[in-house]
Scaffold this motif. Structure first.
Motif, PDB file in Angstrom:
ATOM      1  N   ARG A  26      10.199  -3.353  10.564  1.00 47.11           N
ATOM      2  CA  ARG A  26       9.781  -3.177   9.569  1.00 47.11           C
ATOM      3  C   ARG A  26      10.065  -1.611   9.562  1.00 47.11           C
ATOM      4  N   ALA A  27      10.362  -1.613   7.842  1.00 48.69           N
ATOM      5  CA  ALA A  27      11.375  -0.337   7.059  1.00 48.69           C
ATOM      6  C   ALA A  27      10.078   0.614   6.461  1.00 48.69           C
ATOM      7  N   ARG A  28      10.758   1.427   6.543  1.00 51.53           N
ATOM      8  CA  ARG A  28       9.901   2.603   5.538  1.00 51.53           C
ATOM      9  C   ARG A  28      11.340   3.226   4.292  1.00 51.53           C
ATOM     10  N   VAL A  29      10.939   3.239   2.989  1.00 54.70           N
ATOM     11  CA  VAL A  29      12.307   3.612   2.150  1.00 54.70           C
ATOM     12  C   VAL A  29      10.976   3.998   1.242  1.00 54.70           C
ATOM     13  N   GLU A  30      12.070   5.458   0.657  1.00 58.09           N
ATOM     14  CA  GLU A  30      11.353   6.034  -0.488  1.00 58.09           C
ATOM     15  C   GLU A  30      12.458   6.302  -0.882  1.00 58.09           C
ATOM     16  N   VAL A  31      11.835   5.936  -3.051  1.00 55.95           N
ATOM     17  CA  VAL A  31      12.777   6.288  -4.111  1.00 55.95           C
ATOM     18  C   VAL A  31      12.389   6.873  -4.375  1.00 55.95           C
ATOM     19  N   GLU A  32      13.465   7.874  -5.490  1.00 57.12           N
ATOM     20  CA  GLU A  32      13.091   8.699  -6.227  1.00 57.12           C
ATOM     21  C   GLU A  32      13.944   8.447  -7.930  1.00 57.12           C
ATOM     22  N   PHE A  33      12.426   8.902  -8.579  1.00 58.36           N
ATOM     23  CA  PHE A  33      13.226   7.756  -9.870  1.00 58.36           C
ATOM     24  C   PHE A  33      13.528   9.710 -11.004  1.00 58.36           C
ATOM     25  N   ASP A  34      14.670   9.633 -11.721  1.00 55.40           N
ATOM     26  CA  ASP A  34      15.068  11.562 -12.131  1.00 55.40           C
ATOM     27  C   ASP A  34      13.865  10.793 -13.948  1.00 55.40           C
ATOM     28  N   PRO A  73       8.076  -5.182   5.902  1.00 52.08           N
ATOM     29  CA  PRO A  73       9.399  -5.737   6.579  1.00 52.08           C
ATOM     30  C   PRO A  73      10.165  -5.747   5.602  1.00 52.08           C
ATOM     31  N   ASP A  74      11.443  -5.149   6.966  1.00 54.47           N
ATOM     32  CA  ASP A  74      12.725  -4.556   6.056  1.00 54.47           C
ATOM     33  C   ASP A  74      12.871  -5.146   4.702  1.00 54.47           C
ATOM     34  N   ASP A  75      13.051  -7.397   4.830  1.00 53.76           N
ATOM     35  CA  ASP A  75      13.692  -7.480   3.484  1.00 53.76           C
ATOM     36  C   ASP A  75      13.379  -7.368   2.629  1.00 53.76           C
ATOM     37  N   SER A  76      11.127  -7.538   2.971  1.00 54.57           N
ATOM     38  CA  SER A  76      10.206  -6.917   1.346  1.00 54.57           C
ATOM     39  C   SER A  76      10.852  -5.779   0.837  1.00 54.57           C
ATOM     40  N   VAL A  77      11.136  -4.450   2.334  1.00 56.19           N
ATOM     41  CA  VAL A  77      10.407  -3.072   1.662  1.00 56.19           C
ATOM     42  C   VAL A  77      12.235  -3.278   0.051  1.00 56.19           C
ATOM     43  N   ALA A  78      13.293  -4.163   1.293  1.00 50.34           N
ATOM     44  CA  ALA A  78      14.101  -4.232   0.063  1.00 50.34           C
ATOM     45  C   ALA A  78      14.369  -5.343  -1.321  1.00 50.34           C
ATOM     46  N   ARG A  79      13.680  -5.841  -1.537  1.00 50.12           N
ATOM     47  CA  ARG A  79      13.272  -6.553  -2.641  1.00 50.12           C
ATOM     48  C   ARG A  79      12.632  -5.789  -3.433  1.00 50.12           C
ATOM     49  N   ALA A  80      11.670  -5.023  -3.146  1.00 53.20           N
ATOM     50  CA  ALA A  80      10.173  -4.185  -3.701  1.00 53.20           C
ATOM     51  C   ALA A  80      11.104  -2.886  -4.484  1.00 53.20           C
ATOM     52  N   ARG A  81      12.258  -1.971  -3.548  1.00 54.28           N
ATOM     53  CA  ARG A  81      13.427  -0.914  -4.053  1.00 54.28           C
ATOM     54  C   ARG A  81      14.113  -1.669  -5.113  1.00 54.28           C
ATOM     55  N   ASP A  82      14.929  -2.653  -5.529  1.00 52.06           N
ATOM     56  CA  ASP A  82      15.249  -3.497  -6.582  1.00 52.06           C
ATOM     57  C   ASP A  82      14.909  -3.503  -7.260  1.00 52.06           C
ATOM     58  N   VAL A  83      13.202  -4.231  -6.994  1.00 52.27           N
ATOM     59  CA  VAL A  83      12.432  -4.538  -8.407  1.00 52.27           C
ATOM     60  C   VAL A  83      12.445  -3.479  -9.228  1.00 52.27           C
ATOM     61  N   LEU A  84      12.234  -2.927  -8.181  1.00 53.81           N
ATOM     62  CA  LEU A  84      10.797  -0.718  -9.075  1.00 53.81           C
ATOM     63  C   LEU A  84      12.052  -0.838  -9.253  1.00 53.81           C
ATOM     64  N   LYS A  85      13.502  -0.543  -9.159  1.00 56.30           N
ATOM     65  CA  LYS A  85      14.460   0.038 -10.067  1.00 56.30           C
ATOM     66  C   LYS A  85      14.823  -0.957 -11.574  1.00 56.30           C
ATOM     67  N   GLY A  86      14.625  -2.136 -10.806  1.00 57.75           N
ATOM     68  CA  GLY A  86      15.132  -3.147 -12.351  1.00 57.75           C
ATOM     69  C   GLY A  86      14.111  -2.729 -13.390  1.00 57.75           C
ATOM     70  N   MET A  87      12.563  -2.460 -13.417  1.00 59.21           N
ATOM     71  CA  MET A  87      11.599  -2.018 -13.630  1.00 59.21           C
ATOM     72  C   MET A  87      11.758  -1.279 -14.753  1.00 59.21           C
ATOM     73  N   HIS A  88      12.259   0.353 -13.501  1.00 59.13           N
ATOM     74  CA  HIS A  88      12.837   1.675 -14.243  1.00 59.13           C
ATOM     75  C   HIS A  88      13.753   1.485 -15.357  1.00 59.13           C
ATOM     76  N   GLN A  89      15.265   0.473 -14.825  1.00 62.48           N
ATOM     77  CA  GLN A  89      16.242   0.169 -15.991  1.00 62.48           C
ATOM     78  C   GLN A  89      15.943  -0.195 -17.158  1.00 62.48           C
ATOM     79  N   ARG A  90      14.990  -1.022 -17.162  1.00 62.48           N
ATOM     80  CA  ARG A  90      14.572  -1.914 -18.292  1.00 62.48           C
ATOM     81  C   ARG A  90      13.377  -0.900 -19.328  1.00 62.48           C
ATOM     82  N   LEU A  91      13.100  -0.015 -18.654  1.00 65.55           N
ATOM     83  CA  LEU A  91      12.379   1.114 -19.466  1.00 65.55           C
ATOM     84  C   LEU A  91      12.652   1.792 -20.244  1.00 65.55           C
ATOM     85  N   LEU A  92      14.068   2.195 -19.430  1.00 59.55           N
ATOM     86  CA  LEU A  92      15.187   3.317 -19.865  1.00 59.55           C
ATOM     87  C   LEU A  92      15.499   2.877 -20.903  1.00 59.55           C
ATOM     88  N   THR A  93      16.316   1.562 -21.239  1.00 59.53           N
ATOM     89  CA  THR A  93      16.417   1.318 -22.232  1.00 59.53           C
ATOM     90  C   THR A  93      15.892   0.017 -23.185  1.00 59.53           C
TER      91      THR A  93
END
Length: 345
Positions: A26-34, A73-93
Motif C-alpha cells: 500500500r502507498a499514500r502519496v500527496e500531490v500539491e498543485f501550484d 496499491p503502490d503501482d496504482s497510486v503512482a499511476r493516479a499521481r501521473d494521471v493527475l499531473k498530466g491532467m493539470h499540465q493539459r489545463l495549464l497549456t
C-alpha cells in the motif's frame, strides 16, 4: 473544503487480490498543485474526474485546497499521481479536459512514455503534439505516440486498426499543421466511394453533391482543426481538395499532404494507382481497418491488405497498427469493438 473518501466504490476496490500480486503493498502519496485556478476543471463537476480515476485505478482520492491525497496499491497510486499531473499540465497549456482525455491519460499511464508526455519541455509544452488553428492535439494512446512520430519521419504511412483510434483525425491534424506552416502547398483528402452495405441508388445533384456524403467524415475532421471560413476559402482556392480516389488517376501529387481514408475499400489496382501518384516533397497517409472492408470479395479483395503485405519494411514506408486498447472515443466504443472482434483482436 475537504473531499471525503468515497465509500460507494468499496466493492470495486475490494476484488479478490489473487489477480494483483502487489495488492498488499500500500502507498499514500500527496500531490500539491501550484496553479489553483484550474483546480475546478481538474477535479471536475462534483469531483467526477477524481471518481473516474478512483474507479479505473482502484485508489482512494481526497482533496483539500490545492493538495490531493492518493491512497491504494503502490503501482496504482503512482499511476493516479501521473494521471493527475498530466491532467493539470493539459489545463495549464490551454487544452480541453473531458472524460475522454482523462480516460486516455489513464490508459497511457501504464506506459513508460507517459512521463515524457506530461513532463513536457522547459516551456511547459508536451514534446509530442500537433498544433492547428483551433486546437493542439497530443497523443491519447501509446500507439498514437508512434503514429505521430511516423507522420513526421516517413514518406508513406499505413495506419491500420479499428474505428475510434484516431487514425484519420490525427493525420488530418498533421496535414493541416503542415499546410499552415507552408511545408506543403496542398492538402488532398480522398476515400473510395463505396456503399457500406447499403443500396443508395441514384443520388441527385452535381458531382460534388453526389460524392460529398461519402467524404463527410473528412470535412468533419477539417472543421475541427480549422475555422470554417478558412476551410471554405482554401477549398475554393484549391489548397484543400476532397475527392473520391477515382479523381487521382493520371495525376502527380507534388508538394502535397495526401490522405486516403477507408482504404480497406480500395481494390489492389486502385491502391497501386493511388500510391504511384506520389510526387516530390509529398507525404501520403493510408488509413483503414483491414477487417471491415465493404468490397464484394471481402478482405481478400482489399487493396489495403495487398499493399501492406507487399510494402511493409520498404525504406520510407511505415506501418502503424492500432488495436482495441487504442480506441479514444467514448469507452463504450472500445467495448463494442471488442464484442464484435474478440478480446484477441
Amino acid at each position: 473544503m475537504a473531499r471525503k473518501l468515497p465509500r460507494a466504490h468499496d466493492e470495486a476496490h475490494h476484488r479478490p487480490e489473487t489477480h494483483r500480486p502487489d495488492q498488499h503493498r500500500r502507498a499514500r502519496v500527496e500531490v500539491e498543485f501550484d496553479e489553483q485556478t484550474v483546480l475546478g476543471a481538474l477535479f471536475g463537476q462534483f469531483d467526477t474526474n477524481l471518481v473516474l480515476i478512483e474507479n479505473r485505478l482502484g485508489v482512494y482520492i481526497s482533496a483539500r485546497g490545492n493538495r490531493v491525497l492518493i491512497e491504494g496499491p503502490d503501482d496504482s497510486v503512482a499511476r493516479a499521481r501521473d494521471v493527475l499531473k498530466g491532467m493539470h499540465q493539459r489545463l495549464l497549456t490551454g487544452q480541453d479536459l473531458d472524460a475522454g482525455a482523462v480516460e486516455s491519460l489513464i490508459a497511457m499511464s501504464v506506459e513508460p512514455t507517459l512521463e515524457g508526455i506530461i513532463s513536457g519541455m522547459p516551456g511547459g509544452a508536451p514534446p509530442i503534439m500537433i498544433r492547428t488553428r483551433k486546437k493542439t492535439i497530443v497523443p491519447r494512446s501509446p500507439t498514437q505516440i508512434e503514429y505521430m512520430k511516423a507522420l513526421i519521419s516517413n514518406d508513406v504511412i499505413f495506419a491500420l486498426g479499428p474505428a475510434g483510434t484516431g487514425k484519420t483525425y490525427v493525420a488530418v491534424a498533421q496535414a493541416v499543421a503542415q499546410l499552415i506552416s507552408g511545408s506543403v502547398q496542398r492538402l488532398i483528402l480522398s476515400r473510395p466511394a463505396v456503399e457500406a452495405g447499403e443500396r443508395l441508388g441514384f443520388l441527385p445533384g452535381d458531382m460534388k453533391e453526389k460524392v460529398d456524403p461519402y467524404l463527410r467524415p473528412l470535412y468533419d475532421a477539417l472543421y475541427d482543426c480549422m475555422p470554417p471560413e478558412q476551410v471554405e476559402r482554401r477549398i475554393a482556392s484549391g489548397e484543400i481538395e476532397i475527392a473520391p480516389i477515382a479523381f487521382m488517376r493520371g495525376r502527380t501529387l507534388a508538394d502535397a499532404f495526401v490522405i486516403l481514408d477507408e482504404a480497406q475499400n480500395t481494390t489492389p489496382m486502385q491502391m497501386k494507382m493511388f500510391l504511384t501518384r506520389f510526387g516530390q516533397n509529398s507525404r501520403m497517409v493510408v488509413c483503414g481497418d483491414p477487417k471491415q472492408t465493404d468490397l464484394p470479395g471481402g478482405v481478400t479483395a482489399s487493396g489495403l491488405n495487398d499493399a501492406v503485405q507487399r510494402l511493409e519494411g520498404v525504406e520510407g514506408i511505415a506501418t502503424v497498427r492500432f488495436n482495441i486498447a487504442d480506441v479514444v472515443r467514448h469507452p463504450i466504443v472500445g467495448r463494442i469493438v471488442e464484442a464484435y472482434e474478440g478480446k484477441d483482436a
